[in-house]
Motif scaffolding. Structure first.
Motif, mmCIF file in Angstrom:
data_model
loop_
_atom_site.group_PDB
_atom_site.id
_atom_site.type_symbol
_atom_site.label_atom_id
_atom_site.label_comp_id
_atom_site.label_asym_id
_atom_site.label_seq_id
_atom_site.Cartn_x
_atom_site.Cartn_y
_atom_site.Cartn_z
ATOM 1 N N UNK A 229 0.835 -1.199 0.000
ATOM 2 C CA UNK A 229 0.000 0.000 0.000
ATOM 3 C C UNK A 229 0.875 1.257 0.000
ATOM 4 N N UNK A 230 1.897 1.264 0.835
ATOM 5 C CA UNK A 230 2.803 2.405 0.882
ATOM 6 C C UNK A 230 3.440 2.656 -0.489
ATOM 7 N N UNK A 231 3.951 1.602 -1.106
ATOM 8 C CA UNK A 231 4.590 1.759 -2.418
ATOM 9 C C UNK A 231 3.605 2.311 -3.437
ATOM 10 N N UNK B 3 1.803 13.019 -3.235
ATOM 11 C CA UNK B 3 2.029 13.201 -1.801
ATOM 12 C C UNK B 3 3.453 12.780 -1.472
ATOM 13 N N UNK B 4 3.971 13.301 -0.376
ATOM 14 C CA UNK B 4 5.338 12.941 0.008
ATOM 15 C C UNK B 4 5.343 11.604 0.744
ATOM 16 N N UNK B 5 6.530 11.121 1.044
ATOM 17 C CA UNK B 5 6.692 9.794 1.648
ATOM 18 C C UNK B 5 5.979 9.681 2.998
ATOM 19 N N UNK B 6 6.041 10.725 3.813
ATOM 20 C CA UNK B 6 5.378 10.677 5.124
ATOM 21 C C UNK B 6 3.864 10.612 4.966
ATOM 22 N N UNK C 70 1.283 7.511 6.070
ATOM 23 C CA UNK C 70 0.057 7.714 6.852
ATOM 24 C C UNK C 70 -1.158 7.180 6.090
ATOM 25 N N UNK C 71 -1.249 7.479 4.807
ATOM 26 C CA UNK C 71 -2.382 7.008 3.997
ATOM 27 C C UNK C 71 -2.391 5.487 3.904
ATOM 28 N N UNK C 72 -1.223 4.897 3.706
ATOM 29 C CA UNK C 72 -1.138 3.432 3.604
ATOM 30 C C UNK C 72 -1.517 2.775 4.922
ATOM 31 N N UNK C 73 -0.996 3.305 6.022
ATOM 32 C CA UNK C 73 -1.327 2.728 7.331
ATOM 33 C C UNK C 73 -2.810 2.886 7.649
ATOM 34 N N UNK C 74 -3.384 4.018 7.292
ATOM 35 C CA UNK C 74 -4.817 4.233 7.519
ATOM 36 C C UNK C 74 -5.646 3.239 6.705
#
Length: 177
Positions: A128-130, A138-141, A145-149
């Motif tokens: 999801x993060x990738x 969006x930036x990496x941070x 956050x979006x991937x974890x959510x």
């Protein structure tokens, strides 16, 4: 499909529907149309078969998630993932998450199956993060956050349906794309 793959596919269905501990080697061999001796020759033990089934489901699940996210970007990525989870949890063949089930049946964090399930979940988060970070909007941070959510909401949806709270999934119904 060769015999090894047939045994894995059969074992996956049985483990998924009945649980790992509920399925004995005789049942697994019989349902796969083979013998215990052949099963042991391919996997060494029931534990070897369980590990192979978890690998099989990991590959299968990743392919489905990648397909769900293909061609989706930006703000729709999280929605696409949650739509995928919602559709899966409402499919007739849904019997929970095999990896959550593995953690429940093999609850010792040192168990190889618990560790394999935990690794699968880490890899879903990374996938999801990738996907989010590749969007470049969006930036990496923010991508983390979006991937974890998305991951946390997805896991919550899975457990909600798995524990008979499927009506809650309506809060995350099909998004308008």
């Amino acid at each position: 499909m060769d015999l090894r793959q047939k045994i894995i596919a059969t074992a996956f269905n049985l483990f998924y529907e009945q649980g790992f501990h509920a399925c004995g080697v005789e049942l697994l061999a019989s349902q796969a149309g083979t013998t215990k001796r052949t099963l042991y020759a391919h996997f060494g033990s029931k534990d070897g078969l369980i590990a192979a089934v978890l690998d099989y489901r990991h590959e299968q699940f990743f392919a489905l998630v990648e397909q769900a996210l293909q061609g989706v970007s930006g703000a729709y990525s999280e929605t696409a993932y949650l739509d995928f989870i919602r559709a899966w949890t409402h499919s007739p063949e849904f019997h929970g998450c095999l990896f959550i089930n593995a953690c429940a049946e093999f609850s010792d964090p040192n168990s190889p199956f618990y560790q394999q399930a935990s690794q699968h979940k880490r890899q879903v988060r990374e996938l999801l993060y990738q996907h989010f970070v590749a969007d470049n909007s969006i930036d990496a941070q923010q991508a983390k956050i979006a991937a974890d959510r998305a991951f946390i909401f997805g896991e919550g949806l899975i457990v909600a349906v798995q524990t008979g709270q499927g009506e809650l999934v309506g809060y995350f119904g099909q998004a308008e794309h």
